[in-house]
Design an enzyme around this catalytic site. Structure first.
Site, mmCIF file in Angstrom:
data_model
loop_
_atom_site.group_PDB
_atom_site.id
_atom_site.type_symbol
_atom_site.label_atom_id
_atom_site.label_comp_id
_atom_site.label_asym_id
_atom_site.label_seq_id
_atom_site.Cartn_x
_atom_site.Cartn_y
_atom_site.Cartn_z
ATOM 1 N N GLY A 54 -2.515 0.609 5.031
ATOM 2 C CA GLY A 54 -3.041 1.758 5.760
ATOM 3 C C GLY A 54 -2.129 2.961 5.674
ATOM 4 O O GLY A 54 -0.912 2.821 5.655
ATOM 5 N N THR B 18 -0.210 4.354 -0.045
ATOM 6 C CA THR B 18 -0.907 5.504 0.530
ATOM 7 C C THR B 18 -0.067 6.132 1.640
ATOM 8 O O THR B 18 0.339 5.460 2.575
ATOM 9 C CB THR B 18 -2.270 5.080 1.115
ATOM 10 O OG1 THR B 18 -3.038 4.466 0.097
ATOM 11 C CG2 THR B 18 -3.013 6.276 1.703
ATOM 12 N N ASP C 182 0.859 -1.184 0.000
ATOM 13 C CA ASP C 182 0.000 0.000 0.000
ATOM 14 C C ASP C 182 0.894 1.233 0.000
ATOM 15 O O ASP C 182 1.661 1.444 0.942
ATOM 16 C CB ASP C 182 -0.897 -0.014 1.245
ATOM 17 C CG ASP C 182 -1.886 1.145 1.301
ATOM 18 O OD1 ASP C 182 -1.863 2.011 0.406
ATOM 19 O OD2 ASP C 182 -2.674 1.178 2.259
ATOM 20 N N GLY D 279 4.633 9.348 0.338
ATOM 21 C CA GLY D 279 5.256 10.657 0.140
ATOM 22 C C GLY D 279 5.254 11.491 1.408
ATOM 23 O O GLY D 279 6.251 12.140 1.743
ATOM 24 N N ASP D 280 4.154 11.462 2.126
ATOM 25 C CA ASP D 280 4.073 12.193 3.388
ATOM 26 C C ASP D 280 5.064 11.642 4.401
ATOM 27 O O ASP D 280 5.717 12.399 5.137
ATOM 28 C CB ASP D 280 2.655 12.118 3.964
ATOM 29 C CG ASP D 280 1.636 12.851 3.107
ATOM 30 O OD1 ASP D 280 1.999 13.856 2.468
ATOM 31 O OD2 ASP D 280 0.468 12.415 3.079
#
Length: 81
Positions: free
Chosen positions: A62, A23, A21, A26-27
Site C-alpha cells: 500500500g 508504491t 511494494d 520516493g514520496d
C-alpha cells in the site's frame, strides 16, 4: 545514494530489504528527508533517516498504508547499522 555537501560528493549505501511494494517510496523518502532537515538534523543523518523510511515503506503493501512512523524508522536504523 549520493549528494553534494559543501562541494564534496558524499554517499551512503541504501538499506537492503525484501521489497513487497515500492508504491510511494520516493514520496516517503522526500517527506522523511524534509522532516529531518526541518528538525535540524544534518544532511548525512537526514539522508540515512529518509533511506530507512523509504526502505521500510517498501516492505509494506500500500502507498499510504505502508508509511512507517518515526519510531519505526529510528528502530530500523538501530537494528540495521
Amino acid at each position: 545514494m549520493s549528494w553534494s555537501e559543501e562541494g564534496q560528493l558524499k554517499s551512503l549505501a541504501a538499506y537492503p530489504v525484501d521489497a513487497v511494494d515500492t508504491t510511494g517510496a520516493g514520496d516517503v523518502f522526500h517527506g522523511a528527508y524534509a522532516l529531518a532537515i526541518g528538525g535540524g538534523v544534518g544532511v548525512a543523518n537526514a539522508m540515512s533517516f529518509a533511506s530507512a523510511a523509504a526502505a521500510l515503506k517498501c516492505t509494506r503493501p500500500g502507498g499510504r498504508a505502508g508509511i512507517p512512523t518515526i519510531d519505526d524508522c529510528v528502530e530500523f536504523m538501530r537494528t540495521n547499522e
